[in-house]
Design an enzyme around this catalytic site. Structure first.
Site, PDB file in Angstrom:
ATOM      1  N   CYS A   2       0.648  -1.224  -0.069  1.00 44.38           N
ATOM      2  CA  CYS A   2      -0.184   0.192   0.320  1.00 44.38           C
ATOM      3  C   CYS A   2       0.933   1.194   0.003  1.00 44.38           C
ATOM      4  O   CYS A   2       1.940   1.334   0.396  1.00 44.38           O
ATOM      5  CB  CYS A   2      -0.941   0.202   1.344  1.00 44.38           C
ATOM      6  N   ARG A  28       3.635   1.451  -7.179  1.00 47.11           N
ATOM      7  CA  ARG A  28       3.680   0.502  -6.201  1.00 47.11           C
ATOM      8  C   ARG A  28       2.727  -0.635  -6.441  1.00 47.11           C
ATOM      9  O   ARG A  28       3.015  -1.547  -5.771  1.00 47.11           O
ATOM     10  CB  ARG A  28       3.522   1.040  -4.981  1.00 47.11           C
ATOM     11  N   TRP A  75      -3.067  -2.111  -1.572  1.00 43.95           N
ATOM     12  CA  TRP A  75      -2.791  -3.459  -2.341  1.00 43.95           C
ATOM     13  C   TRP A  75      -3.622  -4.513  -1.273  1.00 43.95           C
ATOM     14  O   TRP A  75      -2.965  -4.638  -0.304  1.00 43.95           O
ATOM     15  CB  TRP A  75      -1.511  -3.705  -2.453  1.00 43.95           C
ATOM     16  N   ASN A 101      -0.397   0.710   6.160  1.00 41.34           N
ATOM     17  CA  ASN A 101       0.477   0.102   5.227  1.00 41.34           C
ATOM     18  C   ASN A 101       1.210  -1.003   6.044  1.00 41.34           C
ATOM     19  O   ASN A 101       1.801  -0.894   6.866  1.00 41.34           O
ATOM     20  CB  ASN A 101       1.467   0.648   4.566  1.00 41.34           C
ATOM     21  N   GLY A 102       0.918  -2.421   5.599  1.00 44.02           N
ATOM     22  CA  GLY A 102       1.691  -3.453   6.624  1.00 44.02           C
ATOM     23  C   GLY A 102       0.600  -4.625   6.746  1.00 44.02           C
ATOM     24  O   GLY A 102      -0.261  -4.772   6.216  1.00 44.02           O
ATOM     25  N   GLU A 479      16.751 -22.557 -10.784  1.00 47.58           N
ATOM     26  CA  GLU A 479      15.931 -21.157 -10.628  1.00 47.58           C
ATOM     27  C   GLU A 479      17.260 -20.283 -10.877  1.00 47.58           C
ATOM     28  O   GLU A 479      17.313 -19.394 -11.530  1.00 47.58           O
ATOM     29  CB  GLU A 479      15.609 -20.903  -9.241  1.00 47.58           C
ATOM     30  N   LYS A 483      17.258 -17.424 -14.027  1.00 48.84           N
ATOM     31  CA  LYS A 483      17.568 -15.980 -13.395  1.00 48.84           C
ATOM     32  C   LYS A 483      18.883 -15.505 -14.452  1.00 48.84           C
ATOM     33  O   LYS A 483      18.689 -14.532 -15.203  1.00 48.84           O
ATOM     34  CB  LYS A 483      18.206 -15.756 -12.037  1.00 48.84           C
ATOM     35  N   GLU A 486      17.745 -15.479 -18.395  1.00 45.24           N
ATOM     36  CA  GLU A 486      16.792 -14.722 -18.940  1.00 45.24           C
ATOM     37  C   GLU A 486      17.207 -13.118 -18.641  1.00 45.24           C
ATOM     38  O   GLU A 486      16.765 -12.226 -19.692  1.00 45.24           O
ATOM     39  CB  GLU A 486      15.329 -14.848 -17.989  1.00 45.24           C
ATOM     40  N   HIS A 502      24.986 -38.199 -17.243  1.00 52.47           N
ATOM     41  CA  HIS A 502      24.269 -38.926 -18.256  1.00 52.47           C
ATOM     42  C   HIS A 502      24.134 -38.278 -19.431  1.00 52.47           C
ATOM     43  O   HIS A 502      23.199 -38.288 -20.271  1.00 52.47           O
ATOM     44  CB  HIS A 502      22.933 -39.526 -17.622  1.00 52.47           C
ATOM     45  N   LYS A 602       6.208  -9.616 -17.794  1.00 52.34           N
ATOM     46  CA  LYS A 602       5.844  -9.920 -16.330  1.00 52.34           C
ATOM     47  C   LYS A 602       4.942 -11.144 -16.271  1.00 52.34           C
ATOM     48  O   LYS A 602       5.280 -11.992 -15.433  1.00 52.34           O
ATOM     49  CB  LYS A 602       5.704  -8.801 -15.578  1.00 52.34           C
TER      50      LYS A 602
HETATM   51  O1  M6R Z   1       2.991 -14.966 -12.497  1.00 54.17           O
HETATM   52  P1  M6R Z   1       3.481 -16.354 -12.169  1.00 54.17           P
HETATM   53  O2  M6R Z   1       4.148 -16.800 -11.300  1.00 54.17           O
HETATM   54  O3  M6R Z   1       2.686 -17.443 -12.726  1.00 54.17           O
HETATM   55  O4  M6R Z   1       4.615 -16.349 -13.432  1.00 54.17           O
HETATM   56  C1  M6R Z   1       5.281 -17.527 -13.784  1.00 54.17           C
HETATM   57  C2  M6R Z   1       6.418 -17.117 -14.978  1.00 54.17           C
HETATM   58  O5  M6R Z   1       5.858 -16.474 -16.035  1.00 54.17           O
HETATM   59  C3  M6R Z   1       7.575 -16.210 -14.286  1.00 54.17           C
HETATM   60  O6  M6R Z   1       8.004 -17.059 -12.930  1.00 54.17           O
HETATM   61  C4  M6R Z   1       8.670 -16.026 -15.125  1.00 54.17           C
HETATM   62  O7  M6R Z   1       9.504 -17.456 -15.388  1.00 54.17           O
HETATM   63  C5  M6R Z   1       9.798 -15.134 -14.474  1.00 54.17           C
HETATM   64  N1  M6R Z   1      10.238 -14.557 -15.687  1.00 54.17           N
HETATM   65  C6  M6R Z   1      10.819 -15.850 -13.833  1.00 54.17           C
HETATM   66  O8  M6R Z   1      11.830 -15.043 -13.541  1.00 54.17           O
END
Ligand code: M6R
Length: 607
Positions: A2, A28, A75, A101-102, A479, A483, A486, A502, A602
């Protein structure tokens, strides 16, 4: 999360100033908006669900007389977005208005207590209890600042509140614990806000309010007091030389780094989830014939890690499945006994929703873990939990991963307790460690960021990376790889370390960088064997290790140390931090914008 804004102006109306400040807080993320303006003993409130422009079109946010007021962008955390749940919230007599907010952890108990004493509640928010607590203080004869101090003293959790009242119509009282609060000081005005962008075009003189402080703003200036004992603190304003863009990022060069640094706070929030939802979800998981953990990208990696947690702690076998494959792989087998736990930060990812849609048609139970209350996922889930990490603006998910893991580990732990699968000592130890995780993550960020930066500079020209881990750390490896590729565009591969022999090991040549994620857990001997295999072929070993792990230090070309003594099952939360930072600094070193990687959105809303 928020956004809060408040102002005391010398000779202008507050409403248009509040309106434009709230617009500057839009970045935000929010779902509702509201304001309260004092005009002598008149308190006018306008609020509604929706974007600021929509609410303004309906209610004309500028059209209130009065030079003192507070505003809020909400939010949702407790209670869906709606006009009633939008802030400000008032007491029984409509004399006190509060924005917050919190997350107030003990709000259910306080609400029950207040209801028993005759207070009538209108909203489903945790915030509304604050206005009723202040009302009680005033009834007992306290001044507004003292009543606010008394009220916040009863709160457990995190908060920044800003309060106005017709009973003392010359002031705004604010208080903060964990959530941010900053004052803006100008010749003809005083402001309070969640962050600097809200008032930056109006003044660049700011006072940072610290945790545990209460502030009284009035025509003559501001007073800062300690919430604990009421003692006064003197603090002069400082000049802020940020551009508006820098201010939105709170001084960080981009959102991704800001969000990496927000993780301790977000993790604290995940430890304040409402018991009843965690319990309800645990019940559904306990009763399920079979459990599918369904998600995409980073959320899928959280599911993969969670499958180890559920199995090791609660002896529950789960199936982590990439959402886009779910229908083909399991769609025909799903039935009334199946439970789908869909995990999605946005709650709008098309592949995840498609998997959920097919499962619903086949009468499966849908559970949701998301960051967006009122997303499609929350509407179609039987029970959902909000991961409470606030808006994530960087395309690369960072705080999402650690927050989701914290929630999922709490579910696994509850289920283990309920099923009597682990001893009391183990449960207590895990609960204690889970509580420590936010501090541990904070320490890792503080103490290791420079080391990781140096590592990124050393490896920035490498073309390809290998990420390996065993057990639950194979999810961390995936993960870390995601990162890096991407945002730094470094083609990378990740495997459970045992699988590397393998096939993938054929890639290794002298100098090929291999990142090993090696917490000191049951997989230790075998991961050391995998390191030796890679070393024998000339790989450059980067190991993420437990503090003081001499044996692996001796084998690695580079290492980053992570706090000692963490239970294996929680290790992905701290061990992913160096991997996030590595990807971030690699992207920066290679000249890429980490917030907006090419070709990515996103939220992926197409299948
Ligand atoms: O909103 P979501 O968690 O469903 O999104 C899933 C993926 O699209 C998201 O994690 C994507 O892989 C990101 N770019 C990872 O950093």
């Amino acid at each position: 999360m928020c956004g809060i804004f408040g102002c005391i102006l010398k000779d202008r109306d507050a409403a248009p100033i509040i309106h434009s400040a709230l617009k500057r807080l839009e970045y935000r993320g929010y779902d509702s908006v509201g304001e309260a303006v004092l005009h002598g003993t008149n308190l006018t409130i306008k609020k509604d669900e929706g974007k600021i422009d929509e609410v303004h079109a309906l209610h004309n946010l500028d059209d209130i007389a009065g030079r003192i007021g507070i505003g809020h962008t909400r939010w949702a955390t407790h209670g869906a977005p709606s006009q009633i749940n939008a802030h400000p919230h008032t007491d029984c007599n409509g004399q006190i208005a509060v924005v917050h907010n919190g997350i107030i952890e003990n709000f259910l108990g306080l609400r029950r207590e207040l209801q028993e004493r005759g207070h009538a509640f209108r909203s489903k928010t945790d915030t509304e209890i604050v206005s009723h607590l202040i009302e009680e203080g005033i009834r007992e004869g306290l001044t507004l600042p003292e009543a606010v101090r008394g009220a916040v003293g009863r709160l457990e959790g995190s908060y920044t509140v800003a309060v106005v009242s017709v009973l003392e119509p010359d002031k705004i009282v604010c208080a903060r614990k964990e959530s941010p609060l900053v004052l803006g000081v100008a010749d003809d005005a005083l402001y309070c806000a969640s962050d600097i962008p809200a008032f930056l075009p109006l003044t660049n003189m700011a006072v940072i309010v610290n945790d545990g402080e209460l502030v009284v703003l009035h025509d003559k200036g501001y007073e800062i007091r300690k919430i604990a004992d009421g003692t006064t603190i003197s603090r002069e304003p400082e000049v802020i030389d940020w551009t508006p863009e820098m201010a939105e990022k709170q001084g960080y060069p981009n959102f991704m780094l800001k969000e990496i640094h927000e993780q301790p706070l977000c993790l604290r929030n995940t430890l304040r989830l409402q018991e009843q939802y965690l319990e309800l979800m645990t019940t559904f998981l306990d009763r399920a014939g079979e459990v599918f953990l369904v998600a995409c990208g980073t959320s899928y990696h959280a599911c993969l890690a969670a499958s180890y947690m559920f199995s090791k702690l609660a002896m529950l076998a789960t199936h982590p499945v990439i959402a886009s494959e779910f229908v083909e792989q399991h769609g025909s087998a799903v039935n009334i006994d199946s439970t789908i736990l869909a995990v999605s930060q946005s709650g709008e990812t098309a592949d995840t929703l498609a998997a959920v849609g097919v499962s619903r048609q086949r009468a499966a139970t849908i559970l949701g873990l998301t960051n967006a209350i009122d997303s499609t996922l929350t509407r179609i889930s039987r029970v959902y939990i909000c991961q409470q990490s606030g808006p994530e603006i960087g395309v690369a998910a960072t705080k999402t991963f650690t927050s989701q893991l914290s929630v999922l580990s709490q579910l696994a732990l509850r289920l283990a307790k309920r099923r009597g699968k682990i001893s009391h000592e183990e449960i207590e130890d895990l609960e204690e460690k889970l509580e420590q995780i936010p501090d541990i993550v904070e320490k890792i960020i503080k103490s290791r960021e420079e080391d990781v930066k140096r590592l990124a500079m050393k490896y920035r020209d490498k073309n390809c990376f290998f990420f390996l881990g065993r057990g639950v750390s194979s999810a961390s490896a995936l993960e870390g790889r995601l990162k890096l590729l991407e945002i730094a565009y470094a083609p990378s591969i990740a495997y459970p370390a045992g699988e590397s022999k393998h096939g993938p090991i054929s890639l290794i040549q002298p100098g090929f960088p291999v990142v090993f994620i090696c917490p000191r857990d049951g997989t230790r001997r075998t991961i050391i064997g995998n390191i030796m295999e890679m070393k024998a072929r000339g790989a450059s070993i980067i190991a993420i290790i437990e503090e003081g792990d001499k044996e692996i230090k001796g084998l690695a070309d580079e290492y980053i140390e992570v706090t000692k003594g963490l239970p294996e099952i929680l290790s992905p939360i701290p061990y992913v931090i160096p991997l996030q930072l590595f990807a971030y600094y690699m992207a920066v070193a290679r000249g890429h914008d980490p917030d907006r990687p090419r070709n990515l959105a996103k939220s992926v809303t197409v299948q």
